[in-house]
Design an enzyme around this catalytic site. Structure first.
Site, PDB file in Angstrom:
ATOM      1  N   GLU A   1       5.251 -12.160  11.742  1.00 39.50           N
ATOM      2  CA  GLU A   1       5.470 -12.327  10.315  1.00 39.50           C
ATOM      3  C   GLU A   1       5.537 -13.801   9.929  1.00 39.50           C
ATOM      4  OE1 GLU A   1       6.517 -11.743   6.246  1.00 39.50           O
ATOM      5  OE2 GLU A   1       5.335 -10.661   7.728  1.00 39.50           O
TER       6      GLU A   1
ATOM      7  N   HIS B   1       2.139 -15.509   9.980  1.00 32.03           N
ATOM      8  CA  HIS B   1       1.421 -15.147   8.748  1.00 32.03           C
ATOM      9  C   HIS B   1       1.883 -16.000   7.579  1.00 32.03           C
ATOM     10  CE1 HIS B   1       0.698 -12.120   5.311  1.00 32.03           C
ATOM     11  NE2 HIS B   1      -0.421 -12.776   5.542  1.00 32.03           N
TER      12      HIS B   1
ATOM     13  N   HIS C   1      -0.437  -7.096  -3.488  1.00 30.46           N
ATOM     14  CA  HIS C   1      -0.539  -8.254  -2.592  1.00 30.46           C
ATOM     15  C   HIS C   1      -1.911  -8.282  -1.911  1.00 30.46           C
ATOM     16  CE1 HIS C   1       0.933 -11.609  -0.409  1.00 30.46           C
ATOM     17  NE2 HIS C   1       1.095 -11.001   0.757  1.00 30.46           N
TER      18      HIS C   1
ATOM     19  N   HIS D   1      -9.178   8.413  -1.546  1.00 28.02           N
ATOM     20  CA  HIS D   1      -9.888   7.269  -0.980  1.00 28.02           C
ATOM     21  C   HIS D   1     -11.311   7.657  -0.573  1.00 28.02           C
ATOM     22  CE1 HIS D   1     -10.334   3.377   0.766  1.00 28.02           C
ATOM     23  NE2 HIS D   1     -10.382   3.799   2.019  1.00 28.02           N
TER      24      HIS D   1
ATOM     25  N   HIS E   1     -11.950  -2.350   9.844  1.00 28.73           N
ATOM     26  CA  HIS E   1     -12.137  -1.721   8.533  1.00 28.73           C
ATOM     27  C   HIS E   1     -11.734  -2.686   7.419  1.00 28.73           C
ATOM     28  CE1 HIS E   1     -13.033   1.605   5.998  1.00 28.73           C
ATOM     29  NE2 HIS E   1     -11.788   1.824   5.613  1.00 28.73           N
TER      30      HIS E   1
END
Length: 355
Positions: free
Chosen positions: A76, A79, A141, A256, A314
Protein backbone atom coordinates in the site's frame (compact mmCIF):
# COMPACT_ATOMS: atom_id res chain seq x y z
CA UNK A 1 12.52 31.20 -29.79
CA UNK A 2 15.01 28.35 -29.45
CA UNK A 3 14.60 28.37 -25.65
CA UNK A 4 10.83 28.10 -26.05
CA UNK A 5 11.26 25.25 -28.52
CA UNK A 6 13.52 23.37 -26.12
CA UNK A 7 11.01 23.88 -23.35
CA UNK A 8 8.21 22.56 -25.56
CA UNK A 9 10.28 19.50 -26.42
CA UNK A 10 10.88 18.85 -22.73
CA UNK A 11 7.20 19.28 -21.91
CA UNK A 12 6.24 16.96 -24.73
CA UNK A 13 8.53 14.31 -23.27
CA UNK A 14 7.12 14.85 -19.79
CA UNK A 15 3.62 14.40 -21.16
CA UNK A 16 4.51 11.04 -22.68
CA UNK A 17 6.31 10.02 -19.49
CA UNK A 18 3.17 10.96 -17.59
CA UNK A 19 1.08 8.61 -19.71
CA UNK A 20 3.41 5.68 -19.04
CA UNK A 21 3.78 6.61 -15.36
CA UNK A 22 0.00 6.73 -14.93
CA UNK A 23 -0.36 3.31 -16.55
CA UNK A 24 2.11 1.99 -13.98
CA UNK A 25 0.16 3.60 -11.12
CA UNK A 26 -3.12 2.09 -12.37
CA UNK A 27 -1.61 -1.39 -12.59
CA UNK A 28 0.11 -1.04 -9.22
CA UNK A 29 -3.19 0.05 -7.69
CA UNK A 30 -4.94 -2.93 -9.27
CA UNK A 31 -2.33 -5.30 -7.87
CA UNK A 32 -2.63 -3.70 -4.43
CA UNK A 33 -6.34 -4.35 -4.52
CA UNK A 34 -6.03 -7.88 -5.91
CA UNK A 35 -3.77 -8.96 -3.02
CA UNK A 36 -6.16 -7.34 -0.50
CA UNK A 37 -3.62 -4.71 0.51
CA UNK A 38 -5.94 -1.72 0.07
CA UNK A 39 -6.29 -1.44 3.85
CA UNK A 40 -2.72 -2.53 4.58
CA UNK A 41 -2.40 0.84 6.28
CA UNK A 42 -5.56 1.84 8.20
CA UNK A 43 -4.82 5.58 8.05
CA UNK A 44 -3.79 8.16 5.44
CA UNK A 45 -1.39 9.61 4.29
CA UNK A 46 0.90 7.79 6.71
CA UNK A 47 0.93 4.17 7.75
CA UNK A 48 0.07 3.67 11.41
CA UNK A 49 1.01 7.30 11.94
CA UNK A 50 4.41 7.01 10.21
CA UNK A 51 5.68 7.88 6.74
CA UNK A 52 7.19 4.41 6.39
CA UNK A 53 5.81 1.08 7.58
CA UNK A 54 6.58 0.89 11.33
CA UNK A 55 7.41 -2.10 13.46
CA UNK A 56 4.68 -4.26 14.95
CA UNK A 57 4.84 -2.62 18.36
CA UNK A 58 4.28 0.89 17.08
CA UNK A 59 1.53 -0.30 14.75
CA UNK A 60 -0.28 -2.03 17.60
CA UNK A 61 -0.04 1.07 19.77
CA UNK A 62 -1.45 3.24 16.98
CA UNK A 63 -4.29 0.98 15.79
CA UNK A 64 -4.95 -1.98 18.10
CA UNK A 65 -7.95 -3.08 16.00
CA UNK A 66 -5.88 -3.30 12.78
CA UNK A 67 -3.00 -5.76 13.18
CA UNK A 68 0.01 -5.04 10.99
CA UNK A 69 0.61 -7.29 7.99
CA UNK A 70 3.96 -5.97 6.86
CA UNK A 71 3.84 -7.18 3.24
CA UNK A 72 0.42 -5.63 2.64
CA UNK A 73 1.37 -2.41 4.40
CA UNK A 74 4.46 -2.03 2.23
CA UNK A 75 2.44 -2.75 -0.91
CA UNK A 76 0.00 0.00 0.00
CA UNK A 77 2.77 2.47 0.85
CA UNK A 78 4.70 1.77 -2.36
CA UNK A 79 1.50 2.54 -4.25
CA UNK A 80 1.18 5.82 -2.37
CA UNK A 81 4.82 6.75 -2.98
CA UNK A 82 4.51 6.14 -6.71
CA UNK A 83 1.19 8.02 -6.91
CA UNK A 84 2.79 10.95 -5.05
CA UNK A 85 5.65 10.96 -7.55
CA UNK A 86 3.09 11.19 -10.35
CA UNK A 87 1.61 14.22 -8.61
CA UNK A 88 5.05 15.84 -8.51
CA UNK A 89 5.41 15.19 -12.24
CA UNK A 90 2.16 17.05 -12.88
CA UNK A 91 3.30 19.97 -10.75
CA UNK A 92 6.62 20.09 -12.63
CA UNK A 93 4.78 20.09 -15.95
CA UNK A 94 2.61 23.02 -14.86
CA UNK A 95 5.58 25.02 -13.54
CA UNK A 96 7.64 24.43 -16.68
CA UNK A 97 4.69 25.46 -18.81
CA UNK A 98 4.13 28.71 -16.92
CA UNK A 99 6.38 30.86 -19.20
CA UNK A 100 4.42 29.62 -22.24
CA UNK A 101 0.97 30.14 -20.78
CA UNK A 102 0.22 33.25 -22.89
CA UNK A 103 0.95 31.53 -26.18
CA UNK A 104 -2.30 31.02 -28.06
CA UNK A 105 -1.22 27.56 -29.18
CA UNK A 106 -0.07 26.28 -25.79
CA UNK A 107 -2.54 23.97 -23.93
CA UNK A 108 -2.27 25.84 -20.64
CA UNK A 109 -5.86 25.24 -19.55
CA UNK A 110 -5.45 21.53 -20.18
CA UNK A 111 -2.37 21.55 -17.94
CA UNK A 112 -4.36 23.22 -15.17
CA UNK A 113 -7.17 20.73 -15.66
CA UNK A 114 -4.65 17.92 -15.21
CA UNK A 115 -3.41 19.51 -11.99
CA UNK A 116 -6.94 19.77 -10.63
CA UNK A 117 -7.68 16.20 -11.65
CA UNK A 118 -4.59 14.79 -9.93
CA UNK A 119 -5.53 16.65 -6.73
CA UNK A 120 -9.03 15.18 -6.89
CA UNK A 121 -7.54 11.75 -7.48
CA UNK A 122 -5.40 12.17 -4.38
CA UNK A 123 -8.54 12.95 -2.39
CA UNK A 124 -10.22 9.80 -3.69
CA UNK A 125 -7.14 7.85 -2.65
CA UNK A 126 -7.56 9.14 0.88
CA UNK A 127 -11.30 8.39 0.92
CA UNK A 128 -10.62 4.86 -0.33
CA UNK A 129 -8.77 4.16 2.91
CA UNK A 130 -10.76 6.26 5.37
CA UNK A 131 -14.12 4.96 4.07
CA UNK A 132 -12.87 1.34 4.24
CA UNK A 133 -12.99 0.52 0.51
CA UNK A 134 -16.51 1.88 0.01
CA UNK A 135 -17.35 0.61 -3.52
CA UNK A 136 -18.56 3.99 -4.78
CA UNK A 137 -15.26 5.66 -3.92
CA UNK A 138 -13.15 2.74 -5.16
CA UNK A 139 -14.93 2.87 -8.53
CA UNK A 140 -14.53 6.64 -8.81
CA UNK A 141 -10.87 6.27 -7.87
CA UNK A 142 -10.40 3.84 -10.75
CA UNK A 143 -12.17 6.17 -13.20
CA UNK A 144 -10.02 9.01 -11.91
CA UNK A 145 -6.86 7.06 -12.72
CA UNK A 146 -8.05 6.47 -16.28
CA UNK A 147 -9.00 10.14 -16.58
CA UNK A 148 -5.50 11.24 -15.52
CA UNK A 149 -3.98 8.87 -18.07
CA UNK A 150 -6.14 10.13 -20.93
CA UNK A 151 -5.64 13.79 -20.09
CA UNK A 152 -1.88 13.18 -20.03
CA UNK A 153 -2.19 11.55 -23.45
CA UNK A 154 -4.24 14.40 -24.89
CA UNK A 155 -1.80 16.93 -23.43
CA UNK A 156 1.13 15.08 -24.97
CA UNK A 157 -0.55 15.08 -28.39
CA UNK A 158 -1.36 18.77 -28.12
CA UNK A 159 2.24 19.50 -27.16
CA UNK A 160 3.45 17.46 -30.14
CA UNK A 161 1.46 19.69 -32.45
CA UNK A 162 2.75 22.78 -30.71
CA UNK A 163 6.41 21.66 -30.68
CA UNK A 164 6.31 20.48 -34.30
CA UNK A 165 4.91 23.75 -35.55
CA UNK A 166 1.52 22.51 -36.71
CA UNK A 167 -0.01 25.75 -35.49
CA UNK A 168 0.81 29.14 -36.88
CA UNK A 169 2.61 31.72 -34.68
CA UNK A 170 -0.75 33.42 -34.22
CA UNK A 171 -2.26 30.21 -32.90
CA UNK A 172 -4.52 29.51 -35.88
CA UNK A 173 -5.15 25.79 -35.88
CA UNK A 174 -5.58 23.65 -38.91
CA UNK A 175 -9.19 22.52 -39.38
CA UNK A 176 -10.32 19.84 -36.96
CA UNK A 177 -13.19 17.51 -37.62
CA UNK A 178 -15.86 17.07 -35.02
CA UNK A 179 -16.38 13.60 -33.66
CA UNK A 180 -19.50 11.96 -35.04
CA UNK A 181 -22.22 10.58 -32.74
CA UNK A 182 -20.74 7.09 -33.11
CA UNK A 183 -17.53 8.26 -31.46
CA UNK A 184 -19.51 9.77 -28.59
CA UNK A 185 -21.57 6.60 -28.14
CA UNK A 186 -18.46 4.42 -28.11
CA UNK A 187 -16.71 6.70 -25.62
CA UNK A 188 -19.77 6.81 -23.35
CA UNK A 189 -20.12 3.02 -23.39
CA UNK A 190 -16.41 2.61 -22.67
CA UNK A 191 -16.66 4.87 -19.62
CA UNK A 192 -19.73 2.94 -18.48
CA UNK A 193 -17.91 -0.37 -18.96
CA UNK A 194 -14.89 0.86 -17.01
CA UNK A 195 -17.23 1.93 -14.22
CA UNK A 196 -18.91 -1.49 -14.31
CA UNK A 197 -15.50 -3.15 -14.13
CA UNK A 198 -14.65 -1.06 -11.09
CA UNK A 199 -18.01 -1.96 -9.54
CA UNK A 200 -17.36 -5.65 -10.15
CA UNK A 201 -13.95 -5.40 -8.52
CA UNK A 202 -14.99 -3.25 -5.56
CA UNK A 203 -17.90 -5.58 -4.77
CA UNK A 204 -15.81 -8.74 -5.30
CA UNK A 205 -18.14 -10.02 -8.03
CA UNK A 206 -15.46 -11.24 -10.41
CA UNK A 207 -16.38 -14.89 -9.98
CA UNK A 208 -20.01 -14.45 -8.97
CA UNK A 209 -20.93 -16.33 -12.14
CA UNK A 210 -19.51 -19.76 -12.79
CA UNK A 211 -19.19 -20.57 -16.48
CA UNK A 212 -19.47 -18.65 -19.71
CA UNK A 213 -21.60 -17.61 -21.58
CA UNK A 214 -24.12 -18.85 -19.02
CA UNK A 215 -24.02 -17.75 -15.39
CA UNK A 216 -24.24 -20.48 -12.79
CA UNK A 217 -25.73 -22.86 -15.31
CA UNK A 218 -28.48 -20.49 -16.54
CA UNK A 219 -28.77 -17.85 -19.23
CA UNK A 220 -30.67 -15.61 -16.79
CA UNK A 221 -29.86 -16.74 -13.24
CA UNK A 222 -31.43 -15.52 -10.02
CA UNK A 223 -30.24 -11.92 -9.61
CA UNK A 224 -30.93 -8.99 -7.30
CA UNK A 225 -30.43 -5.92 -9.47
CA UNK A 226 -31.72 -3.39 -6.95
CA UNK A 227 -29.24 -4.48 -4.30
CA UNK A 228 -26.39 -5.05 -6.74
CA UNK A 229 -26.64 -1.49 -8.07
CA UNK A 230 -27.80 0.24 -4.91
CA UNK A 231 -25.50 3.25 -5.29
CA UNK A 232 -26.74 5.02 -2.18
CA UNK A 233 -25.77 2.26 0.21
CA UNK A 234 -24.51 3.59 3.52
CA UNK A 235 -20.94 4.15 4.62
CA UNK A 236 -19.84 2.28 7.69
CA UNK A 237 -18.71 -1.33 7.49
CA UNK A 238 -15.38 -2.55 6.23
CA UNK A 239 -15.95 -3.45 2.57
CA UNK A 240 -12.91 -5.72 2.26
CA UNK A 241 -14.16 -8.87 0.48
CA UNK A 242 -17.53 -7.21 -0.10
CA UNK A 243 -20.86 -7.02 1.71
CA UNK A 244 -23.38 -8.09 -0.96
CA UNK A 245 -25.14 -11.42 -1.14
CA UNK A 246 -24.66 -13.87 -4.02
CA UNK A 247 -27.64 -12.83 -6.15
CA UNK A 248 -26.61 -9.17 -6.01
CA UNK A 249 -23.08 -10.04 -7.09
CA UNK A 250 -24.45 -12.15 -9.94
CA UNK A 251 -26.42 -9.13 -11.15
CA UNK A 252 -23.24 -7.05 -11.17
CA UNK A 253 -21.34 -9.70 -13.13
CA UNK A 254 -24.14 -10.10 -15.69
CA UNK A 255 -24.38 -6.32 -16.00
CA UNK A 256 -20.68 -6.19 -16.78
CA UNK A 257 -21.09 -8.87 -19.44
CA UNK A 258 -23.99 -7.02 -21.06
CA UNK A 259 -21.94 -3.84 -21.01
CA UNK A 260 -19.09 -5.59 -22.79
CA UNK A 261 -21.53 -6.77 -25.47
CA UNK A 262 -22.96 -3.27 -25.96
CA UNK A 263 -19.47 -1.77 -26.18
CA UNK A 264 -18.42 -4.39 -28.72
CA UNK A 265 -21.38 -3.59 -30.98
CA UNK A 266 -20.67 0.14 -30.75
CA UNK A 267 -17.00 -0.35 -31.59
CA UNK A 268 -17.90 -2.60 -34.52
CA UNK A 269 -20.23 0.08 -35.89
CA UNK A 270 -17.53 2.69 -35.40
CA UNK A 271 -14.91 0.62 -37.21
CA UNK A 272 -17.25 -0.04 -40.13
CA UNK A 273 -18.13 3.65 -40.30
CA UNK A 274 -14.55 4.93 -40.33
CA UNK A 275 -12.89 2.10 -42.28
CA UNK A 276 -13.54 3.86 -45.59
CA UNK A 277 -10.62 6.18 -44.81
CA UNK A 278 -7.32 4.33 -45.37
CA UNK A 279 -5.44 6.59 -42.92
CA UNK A 280 -7.75 5.42 -40.14
CA UNK A 281 -7.39 1.70 -40.71
CA UNK A 282 -4.27 1.00 -38.60
CA UNK A 283 -5.82 2.81 -35.63
CA UNK A 284 -9.15 1.07 -36.06
CA UNK A 285 -7.41 -2.29 -36.34
CA UNK A 286 -5.58 -1.57 -33.10
CA UNK A 287 -8.84 -0.56 -31.42
CA UNK A 288 -10.64 -3.70 -32.57
CA UNK A 289 -7.74 -5.92 -31.54
CA UNK A 290 -7.62 -4.33 -28.08
CA UNK A 291 -11.33 -5.04 -27.59
CA UNK A 292 -11.06 -8.67 -28.73
CA UNK A 293 -8.10 -9.34 -26.43
CA UNK A 294 -9.88 -7.70 -23.52
CA UNK A 295 -13.04 -9.70 -24.18
CA UNK A 296 -11.07 -12.96 -24.22
CA UNK A 297 -9.25 -12.00 -21.02
CA UNK A 298 -12.59 -11.43 -19.33
CA UNK A 299 -13.79 -14.89 -20.33
CA UNK A 300 -10.52 -16.48 -19.20
CA UNK A 301 -10.78 -14.79 -15.80
CA UNK A 302 -14.19 -16.37 -15.26
CA UNK A 303 -13.25 -19.82 -16.48
CA UNK A 304 -9.95 -19.92 -14.56
CA UNK A 305 -11.40 -18.45 -11.35
CA UNK A 306 -9.65 -15.09 -11.44
CA UNK A 307 -5.94 -15.86 -11.00
CA UNK A 308 -4.03 -12.76 -9.90
CA UNK A 309 -1.82 -12.46 -12.98
CA UNK A 310 -4.78 -12.80 -15.33
CA UNK A 311 -6.87 -10.28 -13.38
CA UNK A 312 -3.97 -7.83 -13.67
CA UNK A 313 -3.79 -8.47 -17.41
CA UNK A 314 -7.50 -7.68 -17.62
CA UNK A 315 -6.81 -4.28 -16.08
CA UNK A 316 -3.96 -3.78 -18.54
CA UNK A 317 -6.38 -4.68 -21.34
CA UNK A 318 -8.77 -1.96 -20.17
CA UNK A 319 -5.88 0.52 -20.25
CA UNK A 320 -4.96 -0.53 -23.80
CA UNK A 321 -8.58 -0.25 -24.93
CA UNK A 322 -8.98 3.26 -23.50
CA UNK A 323 -5.71 4.44 -25.07
CA UNK A 324 -6.61 2.87 -28.42
CA UNK A 325 -9.96 4.67 -28.58
CA UNK A 326 -8.37 8.00 -27.59
CA UNK A 327 -5.63 7.69 -30.23
CA UNK A 328 -8.12 6.70 -32.91
CA UNK A 329 -10.31 9.69 -32.00
CA UNK A 330 -7.32 12.02 -32.17
CA UNK A 331 -6.36 10.68 -35.57
CA UNK A 332 -9.91 11.11 -36.82
CA UNK A 333 -9.93 14.74 -35.73
CA UNK A 334 -6.54 15.35 -37.32
CA UNK A 335 -7.71 14.21 -40.73
CA UNK A 336 -8.57 17.56 -42.22
CA UNK A 337 -11.46 18.16 -44.61
CA UNK A 338 -10.73 17.58 -48.26
CA UNK A 339 -10.26 21.31 -48.85
CA UNK A 340 -7.12 21.38 -46.72
CA UNK A 341 -4.00 19.28 -46.49
CA UNK A 342 -2.32 20.48 -43.31
CA UNK A 343 -2.83 17.24 -41.42
CA UNK A 344 -2.17 15.08 -44.45
CA UNK A 345 1.31 16.18 -45.38
CA UNK A 346 3.99 13.56 -45.79
CA UNK A 347 5.75 14.88 -42.70
CA UNK A 348 2.62 14.43 -40.59
CA UNK A 349 2.03 10.91 -41.89
CA UNK A 350 5.59 9.95 -41.02
CA UNK A 351 5.19 11.33 -37.50
CA UNK A 352 1.97 9.47 -36.87
CA UNK A 353 3.70 6.17 -37.54
CA UNK A 354 5.74 6.81 -34.40
CA UNK A 355 2.96 7.97 -32.04
Amino acid sequence: MQAAQRRLTLLKGLGLAGVMFTVGVILLGAWTRLVDAGLGCPDWPGCYGALVVPDEGRALAHSPASPLVSAKAWMEMVHRYVASALGLLVIALVLLGWPLRRRADYPWRLSLALLGLIMLQGAFGAFTVTLKLWPQVVTLHLLGGFSVMLVFLWLHLRLRRCANGHLSPGGVASPRRRLTPLWSIAATLLVAQLALGGWVSSNYAGIACQGFPTCNGAWWPAMDWSEGFHLSQGVGPNYLHGQLHAEARSAIQVGHRLGALALGMALMALVLHAWREPAMRPWLAGLGSAYIVQFLLGIANVLLWLPLWLALLHTAGAVALALSLALAAWRWRCLAPASTTSCQSSRQKKEWVHV
